[in-house]
Design an enzyme around this catalytic site. Structure first.
Site, PDB file in Angstrom:
ATOM      1  N   ASP A  39       0.850  -1.187   0.000  1.00 20.70           N
ATOM      2  CA  ASP A  39       0.000   0.000   0.000  1.00 20.70           C
ATOM      3  C   ASP A  39       0.891   1.243   0.000  1.00 20.70           C
ATOM      4  OD1 ASP A  39      -3.207   0.549   0.929  1.00 20.70           O
ATOM      5  OD2 ASP A  39      -1.798   2.218   1.155  1.00 20.70           O
ATOM      6  N   ILE A  40       0.486   2.247  -0.749  1.00 24.77           N
ATOM      7  CA  ILE A  40       1.296   3.458  -0.894  1.00 24.77           C
ATOM      8  C   ILE A  40       1.295   4.297   0.397  1.00 24.77           C
ATOM      9  CG2 ILE A  40      -0.498   5.052  -1.749  1.00 24.77           C
ATOM     10  CD1 ILE A  40       1.501   5.820  -3.990  1.00 24.77           C
ATOM     11  N   HIS A 110     -10.059  -5.170  -3.578  1.00 26.53           N
ATOM     12  CA  HIS A 110      -8.738  -5.364  -2.972  1.00 26.53           C
ATOM     13  C   HIS A 110      -8.914  -5.813  -1.545  1.00 26.53           C
ATOM     14  CE1 HIS A 110      -9.954  -1.147  -2.710  1.00 26.53           C
ATOM     15  NE2 HIS A 110      -9.339  -1.076  -1.542  1.00 26.53           N
TER      16      HIS A 110
HETATM   17  P1  AMP Z   1      -9.848   1.424   0.168  1.00 26.66           P
HETATM   18  O1  AMP Z   1     -10.167   2.602   1.045  1.00 26.66           O
HETATM   19  O2  AMP Z   1     -10.178   0.112   0.809  1.00 26.66           O
HETATM   20  O3  AMP Z   1     -10.403   1.582  -1.226  1.00 26.66           O
HETATM   21  O4  AMP Z   1      -8.274   1.396   0.066  1.00 26.66           O
HETATM   22  C1  AMP Z   1      -7.545   1.908  -1.004  1.00 26.66           C
HETATM   23  C2  AMP Z   1      -6.092   1.792  -0.636  1.00 26.66           C
HETATM   24  O5  AMP Z   1      -5.329   1.952  -1.813  1.00 26.66           O
HETATM   25  C3  AMP Z   1      -5.603   2.839   0.369  1.00 26.66           C
HETATM   26  O6  AMP Z   1      -5.069   2.180   1.510  1.00 26.66           O
HETATM   27  C4  AMP Z   1      -4.538   3.616  -0.419  1.00 26.66           C
HETATM   28  O7  AMP Z   1      -3.452   4.013   0.376  1.00 26.66           O
HETATM   29  C5  AMP Z   1      -4.138   2.592  -1.468  1.00 26.66           C
HETATM   30  N1  AMP Z   1      -3.573   3.133  -2.712  1.00 26.66           N
HETATM   31  C6  AMP Z   1      -4.071   4.139  -3.469  1.00 26.66           C
HETATM   32  N2  AMP Z   1      -3.300   4.335  -4.552  1.00 26.66           N
HETATM   33  C7  AMP Z   1      -2.292   3.427  -4.470  1.00 26.66           C
HETATM   34  C8  AMP Z   1      -1.168   3.118  -5.290  1.00 26.66           C
HETATM   35  N3  AMP Z   1      -0.907   3.798  -6.427  1.00 26.66           N
HETATM   36  N4  AMP Z   1      -0.340   2.120  -4.903  1.00 26.66           N
HETATM   37  C9  AMP Z   1      -0.592   1.435  -3.768  1.00 26.66           C
HETATM   38  N5  AMP Z   1      -1.630   1.668  -2.957  1.00 26.66           N
HETATM   39  C10 AMP Z   1      -2.468   2.655  -3.298  1.00 26.66           C
END
Ligand code: AMP
Length: 126
Positions: A39-40, A110
């Protein structure tokens, strides 16, 4: 086929772009069914996202429309990632947000894999 009443899959979502290799990700694992990456914005010492390769918005969509092979392949991939990261002994948490009340931000299914410290309560009290 989208679940009735839910929006269709958006091919421009960020995880679709990661799957197509258009933007980078810190990859942890990949097979025919799933991709796992860090996760970023990690919320635990280990915070990995595991996504199916198919075009599914959420768990609702995936559980209704994915094939048995896709579901089996994805679930096994989640377990393998946790095992390969050595998380079975200390333990870990899986979380999948779906829809508005969950706060789902990215409309591609995810599973969050959290680990690396005691994780506390499952959700904040109301
Ligand atoms: P959700 O709120 O369950 O949709 O979680 C989305 C997750 O995606 C969050 O924890 C973000 O930090 C993560 N995220 C968003 N963009 C990226 C990216 N480019 N690479 C990795 N994680 C990401």
């Amino acid at each position: 086929m989208p679940v009735s009443g839910l929006p269709p899959y958006d091919d421009a979502n960020i995880f679709a772009r990661i799957l197509r290799g258009e933007i980078p990700a810190k990859k942890v694992y990949e097979d025919e069914w799933a991709l796992a990456f860090h996760d970023i914005a990690p919320q635990a010492p280990v915070h990995v996202l595991v996504i199916p390769k198919g075009r599914y918005c959420s768990f609702a969509d995936f559980s209704a429309s994915a094939s048995d092979a896709e579901i089996g392949g994805f679930v096994r991939a989640v377990g393998k990632v946790a095992r390969d990261l050595g998380l079975e002994a200390p333990g870990y948490r899986l979380l999948a947000n779906m829809g508005e009340h969950s706060g789902q931000e990215v409309p591609h299914l995810h599973v969050h894999l959290f680990a690396g410290r005691p994780l506390g309560r499952m959700i904040p009290s109301a």
